[in-house]
Design an enzyme around this catalytic site. Structure first.
Site, PDB file in Angstrom:
ATOM      1  CE  LYS A   1      -4.442  -1.282   2.118  1.00 14.79           C
ATOM      2  NZ  LYS A   1      -5.330  -1.053   3.268  1.00 14.79           N
TER       3      LYS A   1
ATOM      4  CE  LYS B   1      -7.298  -7.176  -1.401  1.00 15.03           C
ATOM      5  NZ  LYS B   1      -7.274  -6.732  -0.001  1.00 15.03           N
TER       6      LYS B   1
ATOM      7  CE  LYS C   1     -13.469  -3.200   2.374  1.00 14.85           C
ATOM      8  NZ  LYS C   1     -12.176  -3.061   3.006  1.00 14.85           N
TER       9      LYS C   1
END
Ligand code: TYM
Length: 348
Positions: free
Chosen positions: A132, A213, A216
Site C-alpha cells: 500500500k 486481488k 474495495k
C-alpha cells in the site's frame, strides 16, 4: 429480515451464548470503500457459517478506514450501510454482537500499549504496508501501525478465531505474536487468536486483472463487483472478465488465473469445491461459463440487495448498534484495565 421484525431480544440472546462458554469468533471489514464480492466470499460468508457454532463479534473498523484519505460524509454513510449489508448477507443480530469500532474508546487505548510491545522490525515485515505504501504518496504513520490497532481489536475480546481472507493472515499472526510476548512479560492476559482462512475464496481476484486481488479501494473499480452493483453492471463486468485464449475450462490458478477466479466465485457461492465446478463446466465455452457465473452472482446479490433495502430503512439498526456498544464496552473496559494494571499505569 424476520429477525428485524421480532422483539428486541439481542442483548439477552448474546448474553446467553456467552454464558454457555462458546468459542469466540471475531472479524471486521474496513469501511474504506464499498463492500465487494471479495468481502462477501472471503469474510462475511464465513461469519454467516460460524455464527451457528461460535459466539460471534462482527464490527465496522471505521478507525482503520482513515489510514487512507476519506470523505467524512461518505465514511459516515458507509458505516451504517455496511452494518445493513452485514445483516442482509445473513448475519443474524441475535447471534452476533454487531458494533462500530470508534464508539468504543478502548480499542485505541489498548492499541497504544500494544504498539509499545511491537518491534519496528516485525511491523515493517507486513506485506500489506509495503504494497500500500508503494502505491500512494504521503504515507501516514497510521497506515504503518494499523496492524497493531487490528491486534487490539482482536485481543480486547479474547477472540479464539478470526475469519479473514488470505491477505489478513499475516496481521492475525502479528496479533498472536504480540499477545504471546505480552503474556510472557506480564503473565497470562490474552488469548492467542487463530486465523480462519476459507478453503475456497480466500482471495477473489480482480476481473480485469486476475493477478491482483479484488479490492474495495481499487481506483477504477472496473474489475470489482460491489455488493450493491445493479444487475446490468454485474453482468457487464463478468462478461468482460479477462481470461485466456485456449478456451478450456480448467481450474489452474497459476496458468489460468482468470478462468480459475470465475470457477472460485461460482464454487464459493454454490458452496461446492472448485474441482466440482470445473467438472460442471467442462464442456462449456468461456462465453457460456461467464453467463452462468453471472447468473449465480446476480441471483446472490439481488437477494442481498432486497434485504438490504428493507434493513437500511429500519429503525432497528440503532438498537442493534446500541446493544453492540453496550456489550463490547464492558468486555473491552475490563481487558484494558487489566492491561493497564499489569503495565503499572496510574491507579488501576
Ligand atoms: P479489509 O477491510 O481489507 O477486508 C475485509 C475482509 O475481507 C477479506 N477480503 C477478501 N477475501 C477474499 N478475496 C478478496 N478479494 C478480499 N478482499 C477482502 C479480507 O481478507 C478481510 O478478511 N484490517 C482488516 C479489517 C480489520 C479486522 C480487524 C479484521 C480491522 N480489525 C480485526 C479482523 C479482525 C482489513 O483491512 O480488512
Amino acid at each position: 429480515v424476520n429477525i428485524l421484525k421480532k422483539k428486541s431480544y439481542y442483548y439477552i440472546i448474546n448474553k446467553k451464548r456467552k454464558c454457555i462458554n462458546m468459542k469466540r469468533v471475531l472479524t471486521g471489514l474496513q469501511p474504506s470503500g464499498e463492500l465487494t464480492l471479495g468481502s462477501l466470499i472471503g469474510s462475511i460468508s464465513q461469519m454467516v457459517k460460524y455464527q451457528e457454532e461460535y459466539e460471534s463479534f462482527m464490527f465496522v473498523p471505521d478507525m482503520h478506514a482513515i489510514t487512507v484519505k476519506q470523505d467524512p460524509k461518505l465514511l459516515k454513510e458507509r458505516i451504517i450501510k455496511n452494518v445493513a449489508l452485514y445483516i442482509a448477507c445473513g448475519l443474524d443480530p441475535s447471534k452476533n454482537t454487531i458494533y462500530i469500532q470508534s464508539e468504543n474508546l478502548y480499542h485505541a487505548n489498548l492499541s497504544w500499549v500494544l504498539e509499545c510491545h511491537t518491534y519496528i522490525g516485525e511491523a515493517s515485515r507486513m506485506t500489506q504496508f509495503k504494497d500500500k505504501s508503494k502505491k500512494q504518496e504521503n504515507v501516514t504513520v497510521g497506515l504503518f501501525t494499523y496492524p497493531i490497532l487490528m491486534a487490539s481489536d482482536i485481543l480486547l475480546y479474547d477472540a479464539d478465531y478470526v475469519p479473514v481472507g488470505i491477505d489478513q493472515k499475516q496481521h492475525v499472526e502479528l496479533a498472536r505474536n504480540i499477545a504471546d510476548r505480552f503474556n510472557k512479560m506480564y503473565g497470562d492476559t490474552f488469548k492467542l487468536p487463530e486465523p480462519l482462512i476459507p478453503e475456497v475464496g480466500a482471495k477473489i481476484m480482480d476481473l480485469s486483472d486476475p493477478t491482483k486481488k479484488m479490492s474495495k479501494s481499487d481506483a477504477t473499480g472496473k474489475g470489482v463487483i460491489y455488493l450493491l452493483d445493479d444487475e446490468k453492471t454485474i453482468r457487464k463486468k463478468i462478461m468482460s472478465a479477462v481470461t485466456d485464449s485456449d478456451n478450456k475450462v480448467i481450474y489452474d490458478p497459476i496458468n489460468k488465473p482468470g478462468i480459475s477466479n470465475l470457477l472460485t466465485i461460482y464454487s464459493s457461492l454454490k458452496k461446492i469445491d472448485a474441482k466440482k465446478a470445473e467438472e460442471h463446466f467442462k464442456d462449456y465455452n468461456y462465453g457460456n461459463l461467464k453467463k452462468e457465473v453471472a447468473d449465480t452472482v446476480v441471483e446472490t446479490l439481488l437477494d442481498i440487495q432486497n434485504k438490504y433495502n428493507e434493513i437500511i430503512n429500519s429503525d432497528k439498526l440503532n438498537e442493534i448498534l446500541d446493544n453492540g456498544r453496550e456489550i463490547t464496552e464492558k468486555i473491552a473496559k475490563e481487558k484494558t484495565y487489566e492491561v493497564f494494571k499489569k503495565v503499572g499505569f496510574g491507579r488501576y
